[in-house]
Design a protein around this motif. Sequence first.
Motif: not given
Length: 153
Positions: A90-100
Amino acid sequence: MSELAEIVRRLDALEAAESIKRMKARYWRFVDEKKYDDLVALFAPGAKIVIHGTEWPSARELVDATREYTGGAPTVHHGHMPEIEILGEDVASGVWMLEDLVPFKAGENAPPGHRGYGMYRETYRRIEGIWLIDSLELTRFRMDPMDNWVREA
């Protein structure tokens, strides 16, 4: 671990990662559609939120500030290249690149609008079968100036 158990483990991890990706897609869509109550519901209770080094007391306070600053301004958020790691059941991690693109509503105390490029580092928790954001750290690497939004009459 048996071969079948390993296949089941891998399938569960793939399904979890896909659920997290869909949840994060809703996050950006809710920001742009101004669905603020739906946005708050994507955060786990007590989630830690840090944006540009500033920690927010709660998801509700961040979302209320977002509502105040953007108003009806047409924002655009895109998340790219997710790196999701399942750390436990029930545990995870993540990395996302963003453009806004964020043209805040024009006004006396309005922050400057920007086209931004950056990265989210997050952790997730599955609560009652639903993946939620447990921590979020947003850092923008670049912010190009953009005119703020003026509502057309």
